[in-house]
Motif scaffolding. Structure first.
Motif, short mmCIF file in Angstrom:
data_model
loop_
_atom_site.label_atom_id
_atom_site.label_comp_id
_atom_site.label_asym_id
_atom_site.label_seq_id
_atom_site.Cartn_x
_atom_site.Cartn_y
_atom_site.Cartn_z
N ALA A 133 23.66 4.65 8.41
CA ALA A 133 24.30 3.33 8.35
C ALA A 133 24.76 3.06 6.91
N GLU A 134 25.55 2.01 6.72
CA GLU A 134 26.00 1.70 5.35
C GLU A 134 24.80 1.21 4.54
N LEU A 135 24.57 1.83 3.39
CA LEU A 135 23.40 1.48 2.59
C LEU A 135 23.86 1.00 1.23
N ALA A 163 27.55 15.64 9.57
CA ALA A 163 27.08 16.08 8.25
C ALA A 163 28.13 15.77 7.18
N VAL A 164 29.40 16.01 7.52
CA VAL A 164 30.49 15.72 6.58
C VAL A 164 30.53 14.21 6.29
N GLU A 165 30.41 13.43 7.34
CA GLU A 165 30.43 11.97 7.16
C GLU A 165 29.25 11.52 6.28
N PHE A 166 28.08 12.12 6.54
CA PHE A 166 26.90 11.77 5.75
C PHE A 166 27.13 12.12 4.27
N LEU A 167 27.64 13.33 4.02
CA LEU A 167 27.84 13.77 2.63
C LEU A 167 28.86 12.90 1.91
N ARG A 168 29.87 12.46 2.64
CA ARG A 168 30.86 11.56 2.02
C ARG A 168 30.21 10.22 1.68
N HIS A 172 29.44 8.07 -2.00
CA HIS A 172 29.72 6.66 -2.31
C HIS A 172 28.46 5.94 -2.79
N LEU A 173 27.32 6.31 -2.23
CA LEU A 173 26.06 5.66 -2.62
C LEU A 173 25.62 6.10 -4.01
N LEU A 174 25.80 7.40 -4.31
CA LEU A 174 25.23 7.97 -5.54
C LEU A 174 26.17 7.88 -6.73
N GLY A 175 27.47 7.78 -6.48
CA GLY A 175 28.43 7.65 -7.58
C GLY A 175 28.94 8.99 -8.07
#
Ligand code: SAH
Ligand code: AVI
Length: 316
Positions: A133-135, A163-168, A172-175
């Motif tokens: 989910a969006e975090l 997996a690709v969606e998660f990595l993308r 965004h979360l990590l910068g």
């Protein structure tokens, strides 16, 4: 469990049991009972990934730590008991904060209690929730450099597109100035894989069937656990282990207030565990905007740890 979570669980169970073939997200394994069963799987003789990754991480922790900046924040996806985390925290005392993210509030609370006692100077900011989910990260750590950590080959539980969606979204979360350390299990002999997902003591069978027990507990289900077989099989077309719950008989089961029919031999597909090669993992990472900075491989049974960095605009 929150009422809203319970509604999502009910809706997903109804959709799963209505689908043909029947299939559900493995995230529902992890209530308090399921998290404890996962810990029990990790110490079965057949389930090599935990032991192998732990000893690999122990041997490379200093190399990983050398790339971690002062005052960094470690963000872990699917942290569970946070056992492997300790190897990084011990090797990299410059880590200022730790954000464990897990869908199992019970596992998270237990891990945080133990870490608070053992790492009194570490800022702990746990997030109980779904990492798909969006975090957003707590403001206290927002400005710190980020190190993502995703051990256990939990990435293998996604379909490739997930997996690709998660990595993308992790990017965004990590910068853009982050690194991501990911553990991934490696394609190997089928017999070793099947044994790892069908241990002789039956702990993995119990873990799989706990999904049905959880539906009974939380959604008023009437599943008879003995009327289903735990099946673990290698699917060579997708390089993945699959877990299924296969109905022994034709039956009608009630769950979330509705009746569902199972034919004899019909399966509820409960989990995929994709296995990787260096090439397949690198291709996956590249397609999600990450490049492979380093990789480490254990001895047999092989398990890999990858260090990824975001592909910068000038590299693409
Ligand atoms: N990282 C630990 C645990 C791996 S088990 C290890 O390597 O041993 C997978 C963990 O991910 C469990 O703790 C489970 O509760 C969590 N998990 C599974 N799906 C999740 C999701 N969608 N969102 C957040 N956590 C999830
Ligand atoms: C958490 N995940 C990576 C484990 C796996 O190997 O797919 C869960 C598990 N399923 C059966 N045994 C362990």
């Amino acid at each position: 469990m929150e009422v809203a979570d319970n509604r999502e669980f009910a809706a997903d169970v109804i959709a799963a049991l209505s689908a043909r073939p029947k299939s559900i997200s493995p995230k529902y394994f992890y209530d308090a009972v399921g998290s404890d069963l996962f810990e029990a799987i990790c110490v079965t003789p057949e389930y090599y990934p935990t032991r192998t990754e732990t000893s690999l991480l122990r041997s490379i922790a200093a190399e990983i730590a050398a790339g971690i900046p002062d005052g960094g924040v470690l963000v872990e996806f699917g942290s569970g008991a946070s056992d492997k985390t300790r190897l990084l925290l011990d090797a990299a005392p410059q880590i200022a904060a730790y954000v464990p993210i897990d869908i199992s509030a019970d596992a998270l609370a237990k891990a945080v209690e133990r870490l608070t006692a053992d790492y009194p100077h570490l800022l702990l900011a746990p997030l109980a929730g779904d990492f798909t989910a969006e975090l957003s990260l707590p403001t206290a750590v927002a400005q710190l450099p980020k190190i993502g950590f995703f051990p256990g080959s939990t990435i293998g539980n996604f379909l490739p597109e997930q997996a690709v969606e998660f990595l993308r979204s992790a990017y965004h979360l990590l910068g853009s100035d982050c690194m991501l350390i990911i553990g991934a299990d490696v394609v190997k002999d089928e017999a070793i894989l099947v044994a790892a997902y069908d241990d002789a003591q039956g702990v993995t069978a119990q873990f799989n069937k706990n999904l049905l027990a959880r539906i009974n507990r939380e959604l008023g289900g009437d599943f008879d656990l003995d009327a289903f077989d735990h099946v673990a099989r290698w699917n060579p077309a997708f390089n993945r282990m699959e877990m299924h719950l296969v109905s022994r008989v034709g039956q009608i089961v009630n769950a979330a207030g509705l009746p569902f029919t199972f034919k004899a031999g019909e399966s509820l597909h409960t989990e995929n565990s994709h296995k990787f090669t260096r090439e397949s993992f690198e291709a996956l990472a590249n397609s999600a905007g990450w490049r492979l900075e380093r990789q480490w491989l254990s001895g047999a049974p092989e398990f890999a740890v990858f260090c990824l960095k975001p592909i910068q605009p000038e590299e693409s």
